[in-house]
Design an enzyme around this catalytic site. Structure first.
Site, PDB file in Angstrom:
ATOM      1  N   GLN A 207      17.291 105.951 -17.511  1.00  0.00           N
ATOM      2  CA  GLN A 207      17.923 105.220 -16.416  1.00  0.00           C
ATOM      3  C   GLN A 207      17.783 103.719 -16.647  1.00  0.00           C
ATOM      4  O   GLN A 207      16.831 103.275 -17.294  1.00  0.00           O
ATOM      5  CB  GLN A 207      17.268 105.565 -15.081  1.00  0.00           C
ATOM      6  CG  GLN A 207      17.502 106.976 -14.596  1.00  0.00           C
ATOM      7  CD  GLN A 207      16.818 107.231 -13.261  1.00  0.00           C
ATOM      8  OE1 GLN A 207      15.727 106.720 -13.006  1.00  0.00           O
ATOM      9  NE2 GLN A 207      17.439 108.027 -12.416  1.00  0.00           N
TER      10      GLN A 207
ATOM     11  N   ASP B  64      16.449 101.757 -14.876  1.00  0.00           N
ATOM     12  CA  ASP B  64      15.546 101.874 -13.736  1.00  0.00           C
ATOM     13  C   ASP B  64      14.771 100.581 -13.528  1.00  0.00           C
ATOM     14  O   ASP B  64      14.355  99.937 -14.496  1.00  0.00           O
ATOM     15  CB  ASP B  64      14.576 103.028 -14.030  1.00  0.00           C
ATOM     16  CG  ASP B  64      13.853 103.522 -12.804  1.00  0.00           C
ATOM     17  OD1 ASP B  64      14.293 103.195 -11.691  1.00  0.00           O
ATOM     18  OD2 ASP B  64      12.855 104.239 -12.969  1.00  0.00           O
TER      19      ASP B  64
ATOM     20  N   CYS C  44       8.628 105.416 -11.393  1.00  0.00           N
ATOM     21  CA  CYS C  44       7.963 104.690 -10.307  1.00  0.00           C
ATOM     22  C   CYS C  44       6.434 104.821 -10.294  1.00  0.00           C
ATOM     23  O   CYS C  44       5.743 103.816 -10.072  1.00  0.00           O
ATOM     24  CB  CYS C  44       8.575 105.049  -8.955  1.00  0.00           C
ATOM     25  SG  CYS C  44       9.227 106.701  -8.797  1.00  0.00           S
TER      26      CYS C  44
ATOM     27  N   LYS D 266      18.143 104.434   2.212  1.00  0.00           N
ATOM     28  CA  LYS D 266      18.684 103.952   0.947  1.00  0.00           C
ATOM     29  C   LYS D 266      20.136 103.530   1.123  1.00  0.00           C
ATOM     30  O   LYS D 266      20.831 103.965   2.047  1.00  0.00           O
ATOM     31  CB  LYS D 266      18.585 105.024  -0.139  1.00  0.00           C
ATOM     32  CG  LYS D 266      19.338 106.307   0.176  1.00  0.00           C
ATOM     33  CD  LYS D 266      19.186 107.332  -0.943  1.00  0.00           C
ATOM     34  CE  LYS D 266      19.895 108.635  -0.590  1.00  0.00           C
ATOM     35  NZ  LYS D 266      19.832 109.622  -1.687  1.00  0.00           N
TER      36      LYS D 266
ATOM     37  N   HIS E 173      13.205 100.869  -4.935  1.00  0.00           N
ATOM     38  CA  HIS E 173      13.687 101.584  -6.118  1.00  0.00           C
ATOM     39  C   HIS E 173      15.168 101.233  -6.284  1.00  0.00           C
ATOM     40  O   HIS E 173      15.928 101.329  -5.319  1.00  0.00           O
ATOM     41  CB  HIS E 173      13.578 103.097  -5.932  1.00  0.00           C
ATOM     42  CG  HIS E 173      12.212 103.589  -5.576  1.00  0.00           C
ATOM     43  ND1 HIS E 173      11.451 104.365  -6.421  1.00  0.00           N
ATOM     44  CD2 HIS E 173      11.468 103.436  -4.457  1.00  0.00           C
ATOM     45  CE1 HIS E 173      10.303 104.667  -5.837  1.00  0.00           C
ATOM     46  NE2 HIS E 173      10.295 104.117  -4.634  1.00  0.00           N
TER      47      HIS E 173
ATOM     48  N   HIS F  17      12.081  98.511 -10.376  1.00  0.00           N
ATOM     49  CA  HIS F  17      11.447  98.504  -9.062  1.00  0.00           C
ATOM     50  C   HIS F  17      11.099  97.067  -8.687  1.00  0.00           C
ATOM     51  O   HIS F  17      10.714  96.273  -9.544  1.00  0.00           O
ATOM     52  CB  HIS F  17      10.196  99.378  -9.058  1.00  0.00           C
ATOM     53  CG  HIS F  17      10.501 100.825  -9.328  1.00  0.00           C
ATOM     54  ND1 HIS F  17      10.500 101.353 -10.603  1.00  0.00           N
ATOM     55  CD2 HIS F  17      10.865 101.828  -8.492  1.00  0.00           C
ATOM     56  CE1 HIS F  17      10.838 102.630 -10.536  1.00  0.00           C
ATOM     57  NE2 HIS F  17      11.070 102.940  -9.277  1.00  0.00           N
TER      58      HIS F  17
ATOM     59  N   ARG G  68      13.594 116.043 -16.810  1.00  0.00           N
ATOM     60  CA  ARG G  68      13.600 116.866 -15.606  1.00  0.00           C
ATOM     61  C   ARG G  68      14.194 118.218 -15.957  1.00  0.00           C
ATOM     62  O   ARG G  68      15.242 118.289 -16.595  1.00  0.00           O
ATOM     63  CB  ARG G  68      14.415 116.216 -14.480  1.00  0.00           C
ATOM     64  CG  ARG G  68      13.874 114.872 -14.038  1.00  0.00           C
ATOM     65  CD  ARG G  68      14.755 114.248 -12.959  1.00  0.00           C
ATOM     66  NE  ARG G  68      14.349 112.869 -12.700  1.00  0.00           N
ATOM     67  CZ  ARG G  68      15.008 112.025 -11.900  1.00  0.00           C
ATOM     68  NH1 ARG G  68      16.112 112.440 -11.281  1.00  0.00           N
ATOM     69  NH2 ARG G  68      14.579 110.792 -11.715  1.00  0.00           N
TER      70      ARG G  68
END
Length: 655
Positions: free
Chosen positions: A397, A399, A350, A481, A527, A401, A379
């Site tokens: 991911q 992922d 992000c 979320k 997200h 946005h 991570r």
């Protein structure tokens, strides 16, 4: 009937809610969702509903009570063992113990289970008492229960401290606990201890290693037996076991908790990415590629450095400590220099997407901007929590946005949900639960902003015609979320997809766009992920399908098996002919007999086995055996190719 049962029934009867099966009543539930057992006093005006042992809530009460009975049995059999915590969990319960002299054996589990049954047969009541913090601490200090003392000291000042007891007079067992519990031990009708594992106290490897005994409990033996069958099936489907058997991935100490994907696993992994990437084109996403390592200033702006330090990998180079001629050495120590100046591997995408959004002036005509990224993330996870592909330190991911105007949020959520359901149905996840996680106690932003955000997410779900449950207080600190939980073939629930409302990062990065009114406005950032971590999804899906990948994603779609070496040449021609059409086919031309070849092919879970001999060579055919449909008989090679090509197309139609 014991007094607490009478009180509970009286409260329900006063509200006209007397349950049909009085013997099944274990607790009540308040309007706020709090589970309260029949030992806990309630204001008679409190609106409650009955909780029966056969319900999902009742099951949690049964399992928590069974954990207490297990701890009682352990301390009877193994004096000197200290107890820590023993919660109910999704599939059962556990209790962590500090046992002198080492771990529990399988024989120990059987002995503990027999002792538990003795406690249950005694059918003694659970009782609840409220004590002061000081009294509780003194009681457990006297018993030498150092872990319990630590737990009690952590209870916030002003909160009630309650003890629960059960057992025969003179042999009562008790623990500090907020409940709820069943009325009597005799309510625990079907129990089973399953296994033992090591667990660090508080989940931190710097703390003592404890012994965690897992178990499960159900209202009936029939339900327990069904569950135990699923456990055995889960062992057979364990993704770590299948990953090794099918040669999909590998782990090595040179990169702890960072998977090596082998050729077959890499094929499946890339197909997952390719499938999602193809759908992105249909749903209006643009893909970007962003760096792996960033100047620490980026993560200070985003808030990760300061709030996420312990999970981030930091980088350094020799020049951090070099001193230019004429300059004085940095007075700070190496640690301070590294913390201030060393780059960091990104734990999420992000912040870099915010950098791209802010790299040029944007107009309302540019919105919504849907930006996707398959970049690798790192991570640091503690050694005690990493687990196969399910919890790793290096991953990717699906992922993305979405930067949009606030008034567009509900429409974007509706579109996202359409995409998500399309993907889940493609992978045969049909049972999908939805939770709307709302504002936590610790959060940023005013209530008016949270009101708007929660309403926008709810409207998006309603526009999509989907029912959902509220998860009060479980939102992120920056916004609410929506979570999507799927049930796999073994009826286990997994949270995969999510979409989160975030007004925070656009504020921190000072992102704006020019609206129709010619003024600057702040965008909302959503997200979202569907598969989530591809590594974790790989593990979930591998267990869901049991390694039986459908033809479109299987690393090998068919195996040609020869009756004898006389057919080897024809087998090679069949393989070449099918490969020329883009199909993934191999041949087993080993010296093994046909029966052994068939067994070996079954072990690899290949979708099709193609048996060839002299007869098939004469007719340019193959004897087709489907993994899923059984014996299909002889087919011309080209006819089989058309069949398999039809099954090779990814299910990507929007419909």
């Amino acid at each position: 009937m014991p007094d607490d049962r009478k009180l509970g029934l009286a409260l329900l009867e006063a509200q006209g809610k007397r349950p049909k099966d009085l013997g099944d009543l274990v607790a009540v539930k308040t309007a706020s969702g709090r589970l309260v057992d029949l030992h806990t006093p309630l204001d008679p005006t409190t609106a409650v509903t009955p909780v029966l042992a056969s319900s999902a809530d009742g099951l949690q009460v049964i399992r928590h009570s069974t954990a207490h009975v297990m701890a009682d049995a352990v301390q009877r059999l193994f004096p000197g063992t200290k107890v820590t915590i023993g919660p109910a969990i999704e599939d059962g319960f556990y209790y962590d113990f500090d046992k002198p002299g080492g771990s529990f054996s399988e024989d120990d589990l059987a002995q503990i289970e027999r002792a538990m049954l003795d406690v249950i047969r005694a059918d003694t009541p659970f009782s609840r008492s409220v004590v002061s913090r000081e009294e509780a601490i003194a009681t457990f200090e006297k018993l030498g229960e150092s872990f319990k003392v630590e737990i009690i000291r952590a209870i916030p000042e002003g909160e009630e401290v309650s003890l629960y007891r059960h057992g025969e007079a003179g042999r009562e067992w008790f623990d500090v606990c907020e409940g709820p519990h069943v009325p009597r031990t005799g309510f625990l009708r079907a129990i089973k201890l399953t296994h033992v594992a090591g667990a660090y106290w508080r989940g931190d490897e710097r703390n003592p290693m404890l012994q965690r005994i897992y178990g499960t409990a159900f209202p009936s033996k029939k339900a327990l037996d069904e569950h135990l069958k699923l456990i055995e099936e889960a062992k057979a489907r364990d993704h770590r076991k299948l990953g090794k058997e099918l040669e999909l991935f590998h782990f090595d100490a040179v990169a702890p908790a960072m998977p090596f994907f082998l050729p077959r696993g890499a094929y499946v992994y890339n197909e997952l990415v390719g499938y999602i990437r193809g759908l992105y084109q249909e749903f209006g996403y643009e893909e970007v590629i962003t760096p792996q390592a960033f100047d620490p200033r980026l993560f200070r702006t985003s808030g990760h450095l300061g709030n996420y330090n312990e999970n981030m990998y930091r980088l350094w180079t020799e020049d951090l400590f070099e001193v230019e001629p004429g300059q004085k050495p940095d007075p700070r120590g190496p640690r301070e220099v590294l913390q201030d100046a060393s780059f960091a591997l990104k734990p999420m995408n992000c912040p870099s997407h915010c950098v791209i959004f802010g790299s040029k002036k944007r107009s309302y005509r540019d919105l919504p901007w849907r930006v996707a990224d398959f970049g690798r993330l790192h991570r640091y996870e503690r050694g005690g929590v990493v687990h196969g592909l399910s919890r790793v330190r290096s991953f990717c991911q699906d992922d993305a946005h979405i930067f949009c105007a606030a008034e567009s949020v509900s429409v974007e959520i509706e579109s996202f949900i359409k995409l998500l359901y399309l993907v889940y149905h493609a992978f045969k996840f049909e049972d999908i639960g939805i939770r709307l996680a709302t504002r936590p106690e610790k959060r940023i932003g005013g209530d008016d902003l949270w009101d708007f955000a929660e309403k926008a997410l709810a409207q998006g779900l309603e526009r999509a015609g989907l029912a959902y449950e509220l998860a009060p207080g479980e939102g992120a600190f920056y916004g609410p979320k929506v979570e999507f939980h799927v049930k796999d073939a073994l009826k286990r629930s997994w949270q995969l997809g999510t979409i989160q409302y975030d007004p925070n990062l656009p504020e921190r990065f000072d992102l704006t766009y020019v609206g129709e009114d010619g003024k600057e406005h702040r965008p909302v950032m959503l997200h979202r992920a569907i598969l989530g971590s591809l590594e974790r999804f790989f593990s979930v899906y591998l267990e869901h399908c049991g390694g039986n990948f459908p033809a479109w994603i299987a690393p090998r779609q068919a195996m040609v098996l020869t009756v004898s070496d006389k057919s080897d040449e024809y087998a090679r021609k069949v393989v070449a002919r099918l490969k020329a059409k883009g199909l993934r086919v191999e041949a087993d031309t080993s010296a093994d007999k046909l029966g052994a070849k068939i067994r070996n092919a079954r072990m690899t879970r290949v979708p099709y086995m193609l048996v060839v001999g002299p007869k098939e060579a004469e007719t340019e055919s193959v004897g087709v055996r489907s993994r899923d449909a059984g014996e299909l008989g002889a087919m011309h090679v080209d006819a089989f190719a058309e069949r398999l090509l039809g099954e090779s197309r990814p299910p990507r139609s929007v419909g």
